[in-house]
Design an enzyme around this catalytic site. Sequence first.
Site, mmCIF file in Angstrom:
data_model
loop_
_atom_site.group_PDB
_atom_site.id
_atom_site.type_symbol
_atom_site.label_atom_id
_atom_site.label_comp_id
_atom_site.label_asym_id
_atom_site.label_seq_id
_atom_site.Cartn_x
_atom_site.Cartn_y
_atom_site.Cartn_z
ATOM 1 N N GLY A 54 0.599 -1.299 -0.095
ATOM 2 C CA GLY A 54 -0.216 0.194 -0.182
ATOM 3 C C GLY A 54 1.086 1.306 0.652
ATOM 4 O O GLY A 54 1.699 1.228 0.256
ATOM 5 N N CYS A 81 5.076 -6.462 1.565
ATOM 6 C CA CYS A 81 5.481 -4.541 1.628
ATOM 7 C C CYS A 81 4.738 -3.527 2.753
ATOM 8 O O CYS A 81 5.449 -4.352 3.945
ATOM 9 C CB CYS A 81 5.575 -4.002 0.177
ATOM 10 S SG CYS A 81 5.743 -2.630 -0.415
ATOM 11 N N TYR A 82 4.325 -2.670 2.034
ATOM 12 C CA TYR A 82 3.158 -1.865 3.875
ATOM 13 C C TYR A 82 2.679 -3.505 4.415
ATOM 14 O O TYR A 82 2.489 -2.968 5.952
ATOM 15 C CB TYR A 82 1.895 -1.888 3.047
ATOM 16 C CG TYR A 82 1.413 -0.431 3.532
ATOM 17 C CD1 TYR A 82 2.031 0.548 4.438
ATOM 18 C CD2 TYR A 82 0.366 -1.363 4.473
ATOM 19 C CE1 TYR A 82 1.473 1.392 5.906
ATOM 20 C CE2 TYR A 82 -0.700 -0.732 5.154
ATOM 21 C CZ TYR A 82 -0.059 0.574 6.174
ATOM 22 O OH TYR A 82 -0.786 1.500 6.874
ATOM 23 N N HIS A 170 7.888 -7.735 -3.919
ATOM 24 C CA HIS A 170 6.583 -8.353 -4.474
ATOM 25 C C HIS A 170 6.728 -9.831 -4.831
ATOM 26 O O HIS A 170 6.951 -9.422 -6.104
ATOM 27 C CB HIS A 170 6.176 -6.658 -4.854
ATOM 28 C CG HIS A 170 5.718 -6.245 -4.393
ATOM 29 N ND1 HIS A 170 3.622 -5.998 -3.992
ATOM 30 C CD2 HIS A 170 5.906 -4.976 -3.881
ATOM 31 C CE1 HIS A 170 3.959 -4.220 -3.076
ATOM 32 N NE2 HIS A 170 5.436 -3.901 -3.040
ATOM 33 N N GLU A 172 4.185 -10.964 -5.570
ATOM 34 C CA GLU A 172 3.037 -11.018 -6.602
ATOM 35 C C GLU A 172 2.891 -10.416 -8.126
ATOM 36 O O GLU A 172 2.213 -10.864 -9.391
ATOM 37 C CB GLU A 172 1.254 -10.123 -6.536
ATOM 38 C CG GLU A 172 2.058 -9.222 -6.762
ATOM 39 C CD GLU A 172 1.997 -8.950 -5.098
ATOM 40 O OE1 GLU A 172 3.425 -9.288 -4.765
ATOM 41 O OE2 GLU A 172 1.596 -7.030 -4.444
ATOM 42 N N SER A 224 -24.981 -8.566 -25.031
ATOM 43 C CA SER A 224 -24.058 -7.969 -25.926
ATOM 44 C C SER A 224 -23.217 -8.061 -27.164
ATOM 45 O O SER A 224 -23.100 -7.373 -28.248
ATOM 46 C CB SER A 224 -23.513 -7.252 -25.123
ATOM 47 O OG SER A 224 -22.236 -7.100 -24.365
ATOM 48 N N GLY A 225 -23.271 -9.685 -26.674
ATOM 49 C CA GLY A 225 -21.973 -10.058 -27.852
ATOM 50 C C GLY A 225 -20.872 -10.837 -27.047
ATOM 51 O O GLY A 225 -20.146 -11.186 -27.918
ATOM 52 N N GLY A 226 -20.645 -9.600 -26.109
ATOM 53 C CA GLY A 226 -19.347 -9.646 -25.744
ATOM 54 C C GLY A 226 -19.632 -11.347 -24.869
ATOM 55 O O GLY A 226 -19.473 -12.000 -24.839
ATOM 56 N N ASP A 228 -17.913 -12.398 -21.561
ATOM 57 C CA ASP A 228 -19.673 -11.824 -20.068
ATOM 58 C C ASP A 228 -19.954 -11.897 -20.653
ATOM 59 O O ASP A 228 -20.885 -12.567 -19.895
ATOM 60 C CB ASP A 228 -19.324 -10.394 -19.231
ATOM 61 C CG ASP A 228 -17.108 -9.593 -19.498
ATOM 62 O OD1 ASP A 228 -16.233 -10.323 -19.434
ATOM 63 O OD2 ASP A 228 -17.205 -8.768 -19.169
ATOM 64 N N SER A 229 -21.205 -11.387 -21.312
ATOM 65 C CA SER A 229 -22.647 -11.486 -21.382
ATOM 66 C C SER A 229 -22.904 -13.089 -21.631
ATOM 67 O O SER A 229 -23.947 -14.042 -21.670
ATOM 68 C CB SER A 229 -23.907 -10.389 -21.919
ATOM 69 O OG SER A 229 -22.607 -10.457 -23.123
ATOM 70 N N THR A 230 -22.108 -13.560 -22.506
ATOM 71 C CA THR A 230 -22.329 -15.058 -23.284
ATOM 72 C C THR A 230 -22.113 -15.486 -22.440
ATOM 73 O O THR A 230 -22.573 -16.851 -22.136
ATOM 74 C CB THR A 230 -20.989 -14.985 -24.478
ATOM 75 O OG1 THR A 230 -21.158 -13.602 -25.330
ATOM 76 C CG2 THR A 230 -21.590 -15.926 -24.898
ATOM 77 N N LYS A 370 -10.910 -11.295 -16.417
ATOM 78 C CA LYS A 370 -11.384 -11.847 -17.079
ATOM 79 C C LYS A 370 -10.894 -12.918 -17.732
ATOM 80 O O LYS A 370 -11.499 -13.974 -18.764
ATOM 81 C CB LYS A 370 -10.946 -10.570 -18.180
ATOM 82 C CG LYS A 370 -11.236 -10.524 -19.378
ATOM 83 C CD LYS A 370 -12.738 -9.731 -19.510
ATOM 84 C CE LYS A 370 -12.820 -9.508 -20.692
ATOM 85 N NZ LYS A 370 -14.154 -8.843 -21.134
#
Length: 514
Positions: A54, A81-82, A170, A172, A224-226, A228-230, A370
């Site tokens: 942070g 770290c923090y 870090h 990650e 929407s065709g994207g 996520d919604s698919t 995603k």
Amino acid sequence: MAGHVLIIDYGSQVTQLIARKTRALGYYAEILPAGLPLAEPLSQKPGAFILSGGPASADDPDAPTLDPAILEADLPILGICYGMQLLAKNLGGALSGNAHGEYGPAEFYPEGDAAIFAGLTPGRPTKVWMSHGDRVVATPPDFRVTGRTDGLPIAAMSHERKKIHGLQFHPEVHHTAEGTRILENFLRDAGLSPGWRMSSFAREAVEQISNTVGKDKKVILGLSGGVDSTVAAALLFRAAGDRLHCVFVDNGLLRPGETDEVANALSSCFPNLNLKVADAGAVFLKRLEGVADPETKRKIIGHTFIEVFAEESRKLGKVDFLAQGTLYPDVIESISPQGPSALIKSHHNVGGLPKDLGFTLIEPLKYLFKDEVRALGKELGLPEELLWRHPFPGPGLAIRVIGPVDGESLDLLRKADAIVREELKAFGLDREVWQAFAVLLPVRSVGVMGDGRSYGRVVVVRAVTSVDAMTADWARLPHELLARFSSRVINEVPGINRVLYDISTKPPSTIEWE
Ligand code: XMP
């Protein structure tokens, strides 16, 4: 899900990477902003804590603090770290503000035989990525130093008996060479078992949605065709079958053949899926007539979408649930310690629907990133072409025709855009590029075509690389490909006589032009 990892976010830019890396290793992780009550998250029986980095200075009176419930839970803890500085401060160590700070790569020398560095050779350096101002100058009682860098004598510390560790670097981030191994060592040594798989997520999500939706209630989803919604549609279809009603609003601002492409792909995967295409292009175009301001365009499109969607929903009678493909980054952003980020553009979604519809919201992807959504889509049997489609904005081509939108401009843009996407694919670069598209400018330029003068429109090609659309770089496409864009667009789309390539990064530009 008991035995998962609870990541406390103290505001680092890279906290999401901790969750992604942990999940990629097969351990489920959730992020909780620092300062929120821990009673409920603890009742879910997590198996370990990771405290993120942070920007604050742990000794600053206004800095976020370590909730005592974290230490009282007596679980394994990794402070990064923090997070390490918080552990040191709260367990009796000492910190110092550092005039110089340390940012970027450093050589880290592990020391001793700490479980977290299993597989690394003590004394042999490994590259790590640092980003800190403060440093730990004295370890708390019962802790020992487990690694140093040239400039930092306490770069890592571990408790003598408990599974509590601090790392100043870090693990990650990609630039820490052994970061994944170090995280995995911590998780394994914490006694967690790596059972997080897309197949188990899919099974559990379907079960959970079935329980929520019951045997007779209806769900509506805006497609929407994207991606996520698919994927949300595929998941909901498994749970609700023919009680799921998908609505695809054709706003007349789509690319050629888009509606059919999405509808055909979905119905070939799910032959019994209820899919309604609402053909509303004329209404959208009428309302956009003569409107040049980007935000006004977006608002008109958003409101009209909601009207059309609400009308379709009313036709279905009583619908109990509205499903949305919201992803985890959106959820984290809206509850982050920094609060929702400033409005840059009004993104368009189905929030703001009339209250009388009385929907309860279901967001089955809200814990996924995603790349995980793509993996889930694959698990659910969706074809790769659908899962790897480039993102396409809700307001569609209207925000790529700069200035007022009309049928003729949309037609020019559609032709140019199809060429851009076709050529990118032919060069085998469509997966490397996050998005590539054409933008039509409202200016004209002089050219010479054959023996005559031309005075035509100008197209800009925008192609970017990105991992999450928050930042983006312009794609270094081969010159031969740029040449193909230009010669094909100018030769094949009458009315266009100039093609430009956009070399702006985000920030300070954005991916879309409006
Ligand atoms: P910007 O232009 O803000 O875009 O850099 C970031 C990403 O979001 C997409 N985008 C949208 N997506 N509704 C959407 O669903 C919208 O209103 C919208 N505006 C931009 C854009 O294509 C890029 O991937």
